[in-house]
Design an enzyme around this catalytic site. Structure first.
Site, mmCIF file in Angstrom:
data_model
loop_
_atom_site.group_PDB
_atom_site.id
_atom_site.type_symbol
_atom_site.label_atom_id
_atom_site.label_comp_id
_atom_site.label_asym_id
_atom_site.label_seq_id
_atom_site.Cartn_x
_atom_site.Cartn_y
_atom_site.Cartn_z
ATOM 1 N N ASP A 473 0.568 -1.282 -0.071
ATOM 2 C CA ASP A 473 0.281 0.117 0.095
ATOM 3 C C ASP A 473 0.591 1.690 0.161
ATOM 4 O OD1 ASP A 473 -2.121 -0.839 -0.329
ATOM 5 O OD2 ASP A 473 -2.587 -0.958 1.758
HETATM 6 O O1 CEZ Z 1 -2.533 -2.294 5.626
HETATM 7 C C1 CEZ Z 1 -2.210 -3.862 4.922
HETATM 8 C C2 CEZ Z 1 -3.324 -3.827 3.558
HETATM 9 O O2 CEZ Z 1 -4.623 -4.239 4.587
HETATM 10 O O3 CEZ Z 1 -0.564 -3.263 4.081
HETATM 11 C C3 CEZ Z 1 -0.758 -4.422 3.109
HETATM 12 C C4 CEZ Z 1 -1.299 -5.025 2.357
HETATM 13 O O4 CEZ Z 1 -1.527 -6.032 1.186
HETATM 14 C C5 CEZ Z 1 -2.716 -5.165 3.157
HETATM 15 O O5 CEZ Z 1 -3.900 -5.072 1.658
HETATM 16 C C6 CEZ Z 1 1.188 -4.197 2.353
HETATM 17 O O6 CEZ Z 1 1.311 -2.850 2.121
HETATM 18 O O7 CEZ Z 1 0.753 2.179 5.032
HETATM 19 C C7 CEZ Z 1 -0.719 1.285 5.061
HETATM 20 O O8 CEZ Z 1 -1.550 2.627 4.288
HETATM 21 C C8 CEZ Z 1 -0.298 0.117 5.223
HETATM 22 O O9 CEZ Z 1 -1.079 -0.196 4.123
HETATM 23 C C9 CEZ Z 1 -1.784 -0.674 6.387
HETATM 24 O O10 CEZ Z 1 -2.578 0.428 6.744
HETATM 25 C C10 CEZ Z 1 -1.558 -2.174 6.628
HETATM 26 C C11 CEZ Z 1 -1.586 -2.226 8.053
HETATM 27 O O11 CEZ Z 1 -0.724 -2.451 8.178
HETATM 28 C C12 CEZ Z 1 -2.609 -2.825 8.341
HETATM 29 O O12 CEZ Z 1 -3.052 -3.469 8.955
#
Ligand code: CEZ
Length: 787
Positions: A473
């Site tokens: 993300d």
């Molecule tokens: O959220 C996860 C996502 O729910 O991060 C993963 C992604 O594949 C999942 O779909 C890897 O990036 O900074 C952000 O936006 C992060 O992406 C977080 O929100 C992340 C967290 O660790 C939440 O559990």
């Protein structure tokens, strides 16, 4: 000693100071609560969006669960003060806020309840929390026992802080008819439309008891006074709560009973705490849970988790911790994800599909429904949306408003896994319309088109654009100018295309199958041409044409995902594989698992993005990000590296002993989304758990254990039996249910064998393949393996 008890279905922690933030969670389809061992709580429910009903004394973010959640004396929690009226001595159960030295402490979370046993100066307090299956409510039972021979005069004071509910309007009072403290508020808003939308909200938080309190208080400050929560003024000098109210003052639910308990005797209490829309709702909940049968509520909650969430696998290996985790706690965590969608109304598409990938091994019908629902929001171009709306009134929010390019990959992976597990090919002919075109198309076409969309969104090198992120993300600035590409996505797309090409071939669609094969091969070609760096693969190429995740990078030199998926898609030959594994061992492997990349970034890289701004070693900036580690484990099993695969999986579990619990700061009841990494940069904090139990990790771990370690998976109309058992295990017995049949498998090692031999019902099956699975049949399988 901390340990699993009750055959692994419950844990026993004997010290509130060992891992102060260690916690357990309960949920139902409407709410969840995470309780730490000392009594602090984080809870939220759906209304229909996620909301909290107990707040800190300041206005917090409403919907995010925070990694490494901190707690402080005014943090929401559920606390029970006990005062000896003769000596004046005060303690609180489970531990906070008084923090008195206890004679005995046991925090014992189970599969469907959380209980504590606390003893101090001849008083025993037994607490138990259970959630009803279909209401937003916490049901607490409390038993207070005088363990001495002499009569005791005690004051019992449950204290449930409610906190800052709203800046517009908040207060509270005791309602004698409901026998409840009722805290009221008005959800803040400014737009008039919002007034009408908010009508249904549960703006009340209440605590009701089965016995009339002798005294109560509703204003938190009046309770605390100058003494503070660890020695509330209202309880000083044998005092009694003054029967106060809260008028635009921070409310709290506080009740007091004066008890005289004979030696050896006990007193029982029951409480319900939660949100409500109005007093009628409180009355209903009272009728159900204060007047109703608490044992029935417990049985129902237990059945929801253990029967509703029944696993397709039970194992007996030489590793007890692993057994308990795989048999009870992993399916529980997988079921939580699959049944609740992490309590959001717009799950990220990749999360929605991967959560369905896990629940496939528990309740395949749910996976089927998820697939049909997900593609109903796919664009006719083949593009999958960033999030899936679960209700007509839901909206895409937060991260789902940021364009990510990987979502199609998870569709192909999940549908292929669904076909393997269920053999239900009828799904491919299901007709579903597109979000922007009413002409229905088959699921077969939806998946193929998702892959065509991926195949088309590539640059002149044949590498896929990343836009503002892929699986990662916060990798949001590699390609925001429209040029940057993701090496990982090239590998993942190639892998998804190969999987789907097999499905098309089996269905007789040779044309699509061969197109997919050639696309998958073209991607592999581009990866090898542009991203191989000598000893491992680079992670991507930025908008300015800079390859990153390579040996010349000081930070972010090697990314795990780029290696794992190179193994999955077959980009790496044996020589490359050997080099990559060495590089991973040297740079990414830690005692707490495998890091997502290293070294962690210590400064912003504007051509990579937000992830480089996270604290080095936290989350996507170099943590042991278990989701990525799970991909790595899957890739290792995929290439027959079963021993390494097991090591990666095993490092995700906290060992049930003092040192590991203290370092990781969590109990072995769930896999967290990360453990702190940057092991080589910041060793002091390495290993600390995020204590977040929402994670795509669990689907992949569950699947790897079922399909790779135990090795029983569906294929076509039949099954493959090909366990990859850790070489240190001499035996493994397990039962695996697949397509209505049961496989009882006995694995053992023997001297003098050249290769692994599979016998099904006494017949040697050279290939380990069973042509057809007969539903209802029990297969007795023996696997003999070289020592
Ligand atoms: O959220 C996860 C996502 O729910 O991060 C993963 C992604 O594949 C999942 O779909 C890897 O990036 O900074 C952000 O936006 C992060 O992406 C977080 O929100 C992340 C967290 O660790 C939440 O559990």
């Amino acid at each position: 000693m901390p340990s699993f008890i009750e055959n692994g279905t419950r844990f026993h922690l004997d010290d509130p100071k060992l891992a102060p933030n260690s916690a357990a969670y309960l949920w139902n389809r409407r709410m969840m609560i995470q309780m730490n061992c000392r009594g602090y709580a984080v809870s939220q429910y759906m209304d229909p969006e996620p909301r909290k009903y107990a707040h800190p004394p300041i206005m917090p973010g409403q919907i995010f669960m925070l990694p490494e959640q901190g707690y402080y004396p005014n943090h929401p929690g559920r606390f029970f003060y006990l005062r000896d009226n003769d000596s004046g001595a005060l303690f609180s159960a489970p531990y906070e806020p008084v923090r008195a030295d206890l004679d005995r402490f046991a925090f014992e979370p189970g599969l469907s309840d959380i209980r504590w046993l606390i003893e101090k100066d001849g008083v025993r307090v037994e607490l138990c929390l259970v959630l009803p299956v279909d209401d937003v409510a916490e049901l607490w039972t409390v038993k207070i026992t005088n363990t001495t021979a002499k009569r005791k005069s005690l004051s019992f004071v449950p204290f449930f802080p409610v906190g800052f509910m709203s800046w517009m309007n908040l207060g509270g009072h005791f309602d004698p008819a409901l026998n409840a403290v009722v805290c009221t508020s008005v959800t803040p808003y400014q737009k008039i439309e919002q007034y009408f939308k908010n009508q249904h909200l549960k703006d009340i938080t209440f605590l009701t008891a089965d016995r009339r309190p002798d005294h109560f208080e509703v204003a938190q400050q009046a309770f605390e006074g100058e003494g503070g929560l660890h020695a509330p003024s209202a309880l000083a000098d044998g005092g009694h709560l003054r029967g106060g109210e809260a008028y635009y003052e921070i409310p709290a639910c506080v009740m007091q009973w004066d008890l005289t308990i004979a030696g050896g005797a006990s007193e029982d209490f029951r409480f319900v705490f939660g949100p409500a829309k109005d007093k009628a709702e409180i009355a209903d909940l009272r009728a159900k849970y204060i007047d109703g049968d608490v044992e029935q509520v417990r049985r129902d909650a237990h059945a929801y988790v253990t029967e509703g969430g029944r696993s397709c696998l039970e194992i007996q290996s030489p590793d007890d911790t692993f057994n308990h985790f795989i048999n009870h706690w992993l399916p529980r965590q997988v079921f939580y994800h699959g049944d609740t969608n992490r309590l959001t109304t717009d799950p990220q598409t990749r999360n929605y599909l991967q959560d369905a990938l896990g629940v496939l091994f528990i309740r395949p019908q749910t996976t089927r429904e998820v697939i049909l629902h997900a593609v109903s929001q796919q664009h006719v171009s083949g593009k999958m949306p960033d999030g899936i709306l679960l209700r007509p009134d839901a909206e895409l929010k937060y991260i789902n408003q940021v364009p990510h390019t990987d979502h199609g990959v998870w569709l192909a992976i999940t549908v292929k896994a669904y076909l393997d597990e269920t053999g239900d090919h009828s799904i491919l002919d299901e007709q579903v319309a597109w979000t922007d075109d009413p002409t229905p198309a088959t699921i077969r076409e939806h998946v193929t088109r998702a892959l065509r969309f991926l195949a088309a969104a590539v640059d002149e090198r044949g590498l896929p654009y990343i836009e503002q992120g892929d699986w990662c993300d916060p990798m949001n600035m590699v390609g925001y100018k429209g040029k940057g590409v993701s090496g990982w996505l090239a590998e993942a797309s190639s892998y998804a295309m190969s999987l789907w090409s097999k499905v098309c071939a089996a269905e007789g669609d040779e044309e699509t199958a061969s197109w997919l094969k050639s696309e998958a091969a073209a991607l592999v070609d581009s990866i090898n041409r542009h991203l191989w760096d000598g000893d491992w693969y680079g992670r991507g190429i930025t908008d300015d044409g800079v390859v990153f995740g390579i040996s010349t990078d000081k930070e972010g030199r090697i990314f795990l995902n780029a290696q794992s998926w190179a193994l999955l898609c077959g980009a790496a030959d044996d020589d490359r594989k050997a080099r990559m594994l060495t590089a991973i061992d040297e740079q990414l492997v830690t005692p707490f698992g495998v890091e997502i990349h290293a070294p962690s970034f210590t400064a912003m890289r504007e051509d990579i993005g937000r992830l480089t701004q996270k604290w080095p070693g936290a989350a996507e900036n170099g943590a042991v990000y278990n989701h990525a580690a799970a991909f790595y484990a899957a890739s290792l099993y995929h290439v027959g590296e079963g021993d390494r695969g097991f090591q990666v999986l095993r490092a995700m579990l906290t060992d049930p002993e003092r040192a590991d619990i203290a370092t990781r700061g969590q109990l072995p009841l769930y896999i967290p989304n990360y453990y702190r990494g940057a092991y080589r940069q910041f060793p002091r904090t390495a290993g600390r758990s995020s204590n977040l139990f929402n994670t795509g990790t669990v689907a992949w771990v569950y699947r790897a254990v079922i399909e790779q370690l135990c090795g029983v998976r569906g294929e076509g109309d039949g099954a493959v039996i090909a366990p990859q058992v850790p070489s240190s295990w001499q035996t493994l017995n397990f039962t695996r249910r697949l397509r209505g049949a049961t496989f009882n498998v006995v694995f053992s090692r023997e001297d003098g064998l050249a290769k692994q031999i599979v016998e099904i019902d006494g017949q040697c099956v050279e290939s380990g393949r069973l042509a057809a699975i007969e539903a209802g049949r029990i297969y007795e399988v023996r696997v003999r393996s070289p020592r």
